[in-house]
Design a protein around this motif. Structure first.
Motif, short mmCIF file in Angstrom:
data_model
loop_
_atom_site.label_atom_id
_atom_site.label_comp_id
_atom_site.label_asym_id
_atom_site.label_seq_id
_atom_site.Cartn_x
_atom_site.Cartn_y
_atom_site.Cartn_z
N ASP A 38 0.85 -1.19 0.00
CA ASP A 38 0.00 0.00 0.00
C ASP A 38 0.89 1.24 0.00
O ASP A 38 2.12 1.15 0.10
CB ASP A 38 -0.98 -0.02 1.17
CG ASP A 38 -0.28 -0.09 2.51
OD1 ASP A 38 0.74 0.62 2.70
OD2 ASP A 38 -0.72 -0.85 3.38
N GLU A 39 0.28 2.41 -0.14
CA GLU A 39 1.10 3.61 -0.39
C GLU A 39 1.98 4.01 0.79
O GLU A 39 2.87 4.84 0.63
CB GLU A 39 0.20 4.78 -0.81
CG GLU A 39 -0.35 4.55 -2.21
CD GLU A 39 -0.92 5.82 -2.84
OE1 GLU A 39 -0.80 6.89 -2.22
OE2 GLU A 39 -1.47 5.72 -3.95
N SER A 40 1.74 3.41 1.94
CA SER A 40 2.55 3.76 3.11
C SER A 40 3.99 3.23 2.97
O SER A 40 4.88 3.66 3.69
CB SER A 40 1.93 3.18 4.38
OG SER A 40 2.03 1.77 4.38
N ALA A 42 7.23 2.62 0.48
CA ALA A 42 7.93 2.85 -0.79
C ALA A 42 6.99 3.50 -1.81
O ALA A 42 7.09 3.24 -3.02
CB ALA A 42 8.51 1.54 -1.34
N GLY A 43 6.08 4.33 -1.35
CA GLY A 43 5.14 5.00 -2.25
C GLY A 43 4.28 4.03 -3.06
O GLY A 43 3.78 4.37 -4.12
N GLY A 44 4.12 2.81 -2.53
CA GLY A 44 3.31 1.84 -3.25
C GLY A 44 4.02 1.16 -4.40
O GLY A 44 3.41 0.43 -5.17
N GLN A 45 5.34 1.38 -4.51
CA GLN A 45 6.11 0.75 -5.60
C GLN A 45 6.24 -0.75 -5.40
O GLN A 45 6.58 -1.21 -4.31
CB GLN A 45 7.53 1.35 -5.65
CG GLN A 45 7.57 2.79 -6.11
CD GLN A 45 7.18 2.93 -7.57
OE1 GLN A 45 7.77 2.30 -8.42
NE2 GLN A 45 6.15 3.72 -7.84
#
Lengths: 238, 238
Positions: A38-40, A42-45
Motif C-alpha cells: 500500500d502507499e505507506s 515505498a510509495g506503493g512501488q
C-alpha cells in the motif's frame, strides 16, 4: 480459447538475474500482474515490477495486487480474491497474464494464493526464478550447502524457542524474513555460539546491497534480509 | 591484469532457464570450464555444457574437468587440482574464465572446489542460477514452502536413521540426489505415513522430464531426481 496464467520468477533484484524465459514471457505478455505494497511503503512501488520494468510492454495492461503491508502478509486473502478475479477476466477473454514474482513463485511466494484460486479454471505455467537464497550465497561467496549436508531454511518470525531448536538441529542454515526479528535471531545465534559462522546480506544483487559478517550487521534489518550460517566447517572457505 | 573467474549457474536443464547475466557472460567468455563425467557415463558429455551450448563462443577454449563418476563425487580432489591449474593459467594471462555449473554454483555444486583453490589468487564473481529445487516445485505446481514454514533440503545418500529423523522433524522437505537410494527413501516415507504427500520429479524442465506422485514413481531413479514432501497441509493445493 482462454489465456494462460504464467507465474514468473523475476529473481532476487538485479534485472539481469531474470531468466531468458521470464524475460521472453514478460516482454510478450499483454497483461502483467504483481504484488504491490500500500502507499505507506515505498510509495506503493512494487519490487517485482521494478525488477522486470524494462521488459514490460509499453501497452501492457497492469494489475497491481495491493497487499496491506504488515510483516506477515499472508492474512490478506481479500486482496488475492480481488486480484484473481481481475486476472480471470483477462484469461477468460483469451489474454495471457504474467504474474511477476520476486525470487521464485513457489518459494515463500504469494503466487500460490493466485494459483489456488485460478489453477482449476485456466492453464497455468510456472517459471522458476533465482531465489534470494542462492542470491545471498553468491554475494557472500561461500557454499549454501555442500556434499551430503542438510540445508534448513528458517523464517525469522518463528518463536525464539523453535528458532533455537531448529538451528541447533540443522547443518547449513538460512534464516529469512529478518526485519524486526534481528535482535532475537542474533541472540539465539549467540547462545548457540554461532555468530562467527554467520553472514548477513541485505538486498542481494542490488546496487545498494549490504554484505557483512553478522557481527558487523546494521542494528536494523529490512524484511528482505537474510542470515546464512555454516556450522560444520570453516565458514568462509569450503 | 589477470582475468576474472566467473562461477555461472546455468539452471536445472532448460537452456531458457539460464539468467540473462549467465547468457551474457558465457557468450563473451574466451574460456569456459565445466564438470564432465568420464567416458563411461553419457559418453563423457557434460550436462552443464549441454545446457549452455548455444551460448558458448565457437572460438572459446574449453576445459572439461573430468570427474570420475561415482555417486559420491566429492573425493575427486585431484581432478579439481588439475582443473584449477589449467584455469589459473588463463586467468594469469588475462583471460576471463566462465565455469558452467548445473543449477547454482553454491547449492551442492562442485564450483566451491575451484573457488577454494583460486579465490585468493584471482578476482571471482558468482552468478546465481535457478536450482533444481524450484525447478521441481514449478513442474509439480505446488509450493516448495510458504508462510512461516521451515524448508529442509536433505541429501538422499544419508543413512536411513538420519534420513528418517530429519524428515520427521521437518515441515516442507526436498530430498535430493536420489539415484540408488530410492527404495530406502520410499521405505522411510512409508514408515512416516508420508508417501501420499510426496511428489517425484526427474530431469525437471527438460523435454524428457518425469513428474509423478511418488506412489507412481519409476522403480529406478537417476541421481538428478528429487522428491518433494509437504507435510502440513493439502499437498496438491495450497
Amino acid at each position: 480459447m482462454s489465456g494462460t496464467l504464467y507465474g514468473v520468477g523475476v529473481g532476487p533484484g538485479d534485472p539481469e538475474l531474470m531468466t531468458l524465459k521470464a524475460h521472453r514471457l514478460i516482454a510478450s505478455a499483454p497483461v502483467v500482474a504483481y504484488p504491490a505494497p500500500d502507499e505507506s511503503v515505498a510509495g506503493g512501488q512494487s519490487f517485482a515490477r521494478a525488477i522486470a520494468s524494462e521488459a514490460i510492454r509499453a501497452d501492457a495492461i497492469e494489475i497491481p495486487i495491493v497487499i496491506p503491508m504488515r510483516e506477515d502478509r499472508y492474512p490478506a486473502q481479500g486482496a488475492y480474491d480481488r486480484g484473481a478475479e481481475q486476472i480471470a477476466e483477462h484469461l477468460g477473454a483469451g489474454r495471457d497474464v504474467a504474474v511477476l514474482c520476486e525470487g521464485d513463485p513457489l518459494f515463500y511466494g504469494s503466487f500460490m494464493y493466485l494459483n489456488a484460486r485460478l489453477a482449476g479454471r485456466f492453464p497455468v505455467q510456472i517459471v522458476p526464478g533465482v531465489t534470494s537464497l542462492t542470491g545471498c550465497a553468491a554475494v557472500l561467496g561461500r557454499p549454501l550447502s555442500a556434499r551430503n549436508e542438510t540445508l534448513t531454511v528458517i523464517p525469522g518470525p518463528l518463536p525464539e524457542d523453535e528458532l533455537k531448536a531448529r538451528i541447533e538441529a540443522a547443518e547449513s542454515v538460512a534464516i529469512m524474513k529478518i526485519g524486526r526479528h534481528l535482535p532475537k535471531i542474533v541472540q539465539v545465534l549467540d547462545e548457540l555460539g554461532l555468530v562467527e559462522n554467520a553472514g548477513y546480506v541485505e538486498r542481494a544483487s542490488l546496487p545498494n546491497q549490504i554484505v557483512k559478517p553478522l557481527s558487523e550487521a546494521p542494528e536494523k534489518a529490512p524484511y528482505f534480509a537474510m542470515i546464512l550460517v555454516l556450522k560444520g566447517r570453516d565458514p568462509w572457505l569450503t
